[in-house]
Design an enzyme around this catalytic site. Structure first.
Site, PDB file in Angstrom:
ATOM      1  N   ASP A  41       0.827  -1.194   0.000  1.00 49.42           N
ATOM      2  CA  ASP A  41       0.000   0.000   0.000  1.00 49.42           C
ATOM      3  C   ASP A  41       0.868   1.254   0.000  1.00 49.42           C
ATOM      4  O   ASP A  41       2.022   1.245   0.435  1.00 49.42           O
ATOM      5  CB  ASP A  41      -0.902   0.027   1.235  1.00 49.42           C
ATOM      6  CG  ASP A  41      -2.224  -0.679   1.002  1.00 49.42           C
ATOM      7  OD1 ASP A  41      -2.452  -1.138  -0.123  1.00 49.42           O
ATOM      8  OD2 ASP A  41      -3.014  -0.773   1.956  1.00 49.42           O
ATOM      9  N   LYS A  63      -3.615   3.189  -2.879  1.00 47.66           N
ATOM     10  CA  LYS A  63      -4.803   3.983  -3.192  1.00 47.66           C
ATOM     11  C   LYS A  63      -4.747   5.233  -2.333  1.00 47.66           C
ATOM     12  O   LYS A  63      -4.654   5.157  -1.118  1.00 47.66           O
ATOM     13  CB  LYS A  63      -6.081   3.202  -2.872  1.00 47.66           C
ATOM     14  CG  LYS A  63      -6.263   1.936  -3.700  1.00 47.66           C
ATOM     15  CD  LYS A  63      -7.511   1.190  -3.249  1.00 47.66           C
ATOM     16  CE  LYS A  63      -7.688  -0.079  -4.045  1.00 47.66           C
ATOM     17  NZ  LYS A  63      -7.968   0.188  -5.461  1.00 47.66           N
ATOM     18  N   MET A 182      -9.401   9.247   7.127  1.00 51.17           N
ATOM     19  CA  MET A 182      -9.616   9.816   5.787  1.00 51.17           C
ATOM     20  C   MET A 182     -10.625  10.955   5.814  1.00 51.17           C
ATOM     21  O   MET A 182     -11.506  11.059   4.961  1.00 51.17           O
ATOM     22  CB  MET A 182     -10.069   8.716   4.811  1.00 51.17           C
ATOM     23  CG  MET A 182      -9.090   7.560   4.691  1.00 51.17           C
ATOM     24  SD  MET A 182      -9.758   6.138   3.784  1.00 51.17           S
ATOM     25  CE  MET A 182     -10.890   5.432   5.027  1.00 51.17           C
TER      26      MET A 182
END
Length: 284
Positions: A41, A63, A182
């Site tokens: 990641d 991502k 996030m």
């Protein structure tokens, strides 16, 4: 001839923790040093990758919001293909694979392909980031529990895929401490929704960016000043937001803070707002 599934190595989904390689589990370190292919990641710290076997092939399949990202279906296909070829495949994820890491989706894909899979937990940023400045995510003196939620809305999922985002009004009424992943890109909307749901604007809040890395920065403020604080101090993703009176447990001299964030240094981004919050709540 294809390898028999009974002879194949299990695919390892491994949590790399929040950044500092010393926070890896011993199991994670063993798998990292044995892996032949590592699908990594974007948020995995380079110091963690440095512990991999020198001959391991590392593919970055991260991502990040607003950036070009690897399709999830491609990640599934790559893991399945390489595992079926007999390689030791390690899927390395920041934090914990099962905490906002799509780990469950990857486990389902691997099992559907007839492959064995193991999941090695890691320390999630939602616990590690607050702890780095002295904030406990649970403290019975402040709240009956904690809610870990995503601040990233997904309206494109549709009604059949579950809720598009958190029910901020319900969370505002819950009395729980909130830990938001996030959440920076929609911080203004989140603050407005929590206030509309009844949460007081004076509720303490904290933002910890790049936790447990040399780039760590943090700030303590209130819910109503949260968006302004993020903007003025230039705090950027990856970041964890904590909302609730547990934030009052934060301390400016927390061990491991970068030198420029110690209480006798510049601007006191943590110390002064914290003292002001504590004073205002005692007077309330």
């Amino acid at each position: 001839m294809k390898n028999s599934s009974a002879c194949l190595h299990p695919v390892s989904l491994v949590g790399a923790g929040p950044g500092d390689p010393e926070l890896l589990t011993l199991q994670a370190l063993k798998r990292l040093q044995a892996a032949e292919l590592i699908l990594c990641d974007d948020l995995v710290d380079a110091r963690v990758l440095a512990l991999a076997h020198p001959a391991a092939r590392v593919l970055r399949v991260g991502k990040r919001g607003g950036c070009v990202s690897t399709e999830q279906s491609f990640i599934h296909e790559l893991m399945i293909r390489e595992a079926r070829a007999g390689r030791r495949v390690l899927r390395l994820k920041g934090g914990d694979p099962f905490v906002f890491g799509r780990g469950a989706e990857e486990v389902d894909a691997l099992r559907a392909a007839g492959l064995s899979v193991e999941v090695l937990p890691g320390i999630t940023a939602g616990i590690a980031a607050p702890a780095s400045i002295g904030i406990p995510v649970t403290d019975r003196r402040h709240a009956p529990g904690v809610a870990f939620v995503t601040g990233h809305s997904r309206p494109e999922l549709g009604q059949d895929a579950g809720p598009a985002g958190p029910d901020w009004a319900a969370l505002a009424r819950s009395g729980l401490s909130l830990v938001i992943y996030m959440g920076l890109s929609r911080i203004e909307d989140t603050v407005a929704a929590l206030c509309a749901g009844g949460m007081a604007g004076a509720t303490p809040a904290a933002v910890i960016a790049a936790a447990h890395t040399p780039q760590q920065r943090q700030a303590v403020c209130t819910l109503e000043s949260l968006a302004t604080t993020v903007r003025e101090q230039g705090l950027a993703s990856p970041a964890i937001i904590v909302i609730g009176t547990v934030v009052l447990q934060a301390h400016a001299g927390a061990s491991g803070l970068p030198l420029d964030l110690q209480p006798d240094s510049l601007g006191k981004p943590l110390g002064e707002p914290l003292v002001e919050l504590q004073r205002s709540l005692r007077q309330a």
